[in-house]
Write an enzyme that holds these catalytic residues in place. Structure first.
Site, short mmCIF file in Angstrom:
data_model
loop_
_atom_site.label_atom_id
_atom_site.label_comp_id
_atom_site.label_asym_id
_atom_site.label_seq_id
_atom_site.Cartn_x
_atom_site.Cartn_y
_atom_site.Cartn_z
N ARG A 1 15.67 -5.86 7.47
CA ARG A 1 15.35 -4.62 6.72
C ARG A 1 15.10 -5.23 5.02
O ARG A 1 15.97 -6.19 4.53
CB ARG A 1 16.23 -3.68 6.37
CG ARG A 1 16.18 -2.95 7.76
CD ARG A 1 15.04 -1.98 8.01
NE ARG A 1 14.91 -1.17 9.25
CZ ARG A 1 14.55 -1.45 10.28
NH1 ARG A 1 13.67 -2.95 10.38
NH2 ARG A 1 14.42 -0.85 11.38
N GLU B 1 8.92 0.34 1.20
CA GLU B 1 7.79 0.28 2.27
C GLU B 1 7.07 1.59 1.91
O GLU B 1 7.47 2.83 2.24
CB GLU B 1 8.17 -0.17 3.68
CG GLU B 1 8.73 -1.36 3.60
CD GLU B 1 9.19 -1.86 5.08
OE1 GLU B 1 8.64 -1.09 5.86
OE2 GLU B 1 9.72 -3.07 5.18
N HIS C 1 5.33 -5.37 7.82
CA HIS C 1 6.41 -4.86 8.84
C HIS C 1 5.86 -4.87 10.42
O HIS C 1 5.55 -3.93 10.66
CB HIS C 1 6.85 -3.59 8.32
CG HIS C 1 8.44 -3.29 8.95
ND1 HIS C 1 9.39 -2.40 8.59
CD2 HIS C 1 8.97 -3.74 10.20
CE1 HIS C 1 10.40 -2.50 9.29
NE2 HIS C 1 10.15 -3.24 10.16
C1 DGY Z 1 12.76 -2.54 14.26
O1 DGY Z 1 12.61 -2.34 15.30
O2 DGY Z 1 13.90 -2.32 13.74
C2 DGY Z 1 11.62 -3.25 13.63
O3 DGY Z 1 11.76 -3.38 12.32
C3 DGY Z 1 10.26 -2.51 14.10
O4 DGY Z 1 9.50 -3.65 13.85
#
Ligand code: DGY
Length: 317
Positions: free
Chosen positions: A236, A265, A283
């Site tokens: 993240r 984002e 992402h």
């Molecule tokens: C998640 O599943 O948390 C990912 O970031 C999605 O790609």
């Protein structure tokens, strides 16, 4: 009476049809959409995207809600305490995205260290005038010391890939893994993040975003990384302070960074956009087709199970 399920975004594969077999399905672009607002009083299930903020104010509009199925493994977009207080079950999509995300982390590591995206841009801009021995040098990938921040499913999958590249893998997390597992994965426990940063040629982030990990990589932490090292983040964005990262890429100690996730984002810090030594992807960690289909069908199966009165397949505890 048929239960109503709100689906908040596009679901690859046949998950939508599966849901439509059992429920009234309402679709809309996010939980902020007018479609959600209109359906909220009767909604029993939400198939949520990681871009949806599920907080107490939203839950208050949906008094009949029983389940939120996040199409992601990360659940930092959901107020888990508020859900628990209102008896709303939360599910996520672990396991199915492990390999795809580890693939992208490895791709970003190699891409950033070996300047792949930058080289592509140089060629397209007509900036390549011919082979010379000192052109576009970068850190060596094979045999590097790789530090993993978080050693859950995805961290371990990255460690498995690292073995093929002759890397020395260190990991840090709250609890040490058992020794036989460390041996199988060829990974060594490092008791502090400071030590991991100081001893690794590359650091890859695989921990969830929590209040404790927000800006874990701030200016102070980034300054502890090895000169010429590489930072990768597929977890993240808010785990890294992006302004501090831009400084570390401009003035050192970092040689490069590979980033798939960002603090705000789809906006990316303008100073990162300006850094040629930052490889940026939108992402897409889990974005291979079978993985995204499996994430969608896991979320749908969780909704079906919970609304049929059965246990969730992958509850968040
Ligand atoms: C998640 O599943 O948390 C990912 O970031 C999605 O790609």
């Amino acid at each position: 009476m048929t239960d109503t399920v709100f689906v908040s975004g596009e679901l690859p594969g046949d998950a939508l049809e599966v849901l439509r077999e059992s429920f009234e399905v309402v679709t809309g672009a996010g939980v902020g959409s007018p479609e959600f607002a209109a359906a909220a009083p009767r909604v029993r299930g939400i198939v949520a995207m990681l871009t949806d903020r599920i907080d107490d104010a939203l839950l208050a509009t949906a008094p009949n809600l029983a389940v939120v199925a996040n199409v992601a493994v990360g659940v930092d977009n959901i107020d888990l305490a508020a859900c628990a207080a209102r008896n709303v079950l939360v599910t996520n999509t672990p396991d199915v995205l492990t390999e795809a995300t580890a693939d992208l982390a490895f791709g970003l590591l190699i891409g950033a260290a070996r300047r792949i995206a930058e080289g592509d841009r140089v060629i397209r801009a007509g900036g390549w005038t011919g082979w010379t021995p000192g052109f576009m040098l970068g850190p060596r990938v094979f045999g590097m010391k790789l530090g993993l921040v978080g050693f859950g499913r995805i961290g371990k999958a990255v460690a498995r890939r690292a073995r093929g590249f002759g890397m020395h893998v260190g990991y840090t997390q709250r609890n040490r893994e058992v020794e036989p597992l460390e041996r199988v994965l060829g990974a060594t426990y490092v008791s502090s993040l400071d030590e991991l940063c100081a001893t690794s040629d590359a650091v890859s982030i695989h921990c969830p975003l929590t209040p404790a990990t927000r800006h874990l990589f701030d200016a102070k932490q980034l300054a502890k990384m090895r000169p010429g090292s590489v930072l990768v983040n597929v977890s993240r964005g808010a785990i890294i302070d992006e302004a501090a990262l831009a400084d570390a890429l401009e003035h050192g100690p970092l040689a490069a960074a590979g980033l798939d996730v960002f603090e705000d984002e789809p906006n990316v810090h303008p100073r990162l956009l300006a850094r040629p030594n930052a490889v940026l992807t939108p992402h897409i960690g889990s974005a291979d087709r079978p993985t995204r289909e499996a994430m969608a069908s896991t979320a749908a199966a969780n909704v079906v199970s919970v609304l049929e009165g059965k246990p969730a397949l992958t509850p968040v505890r």
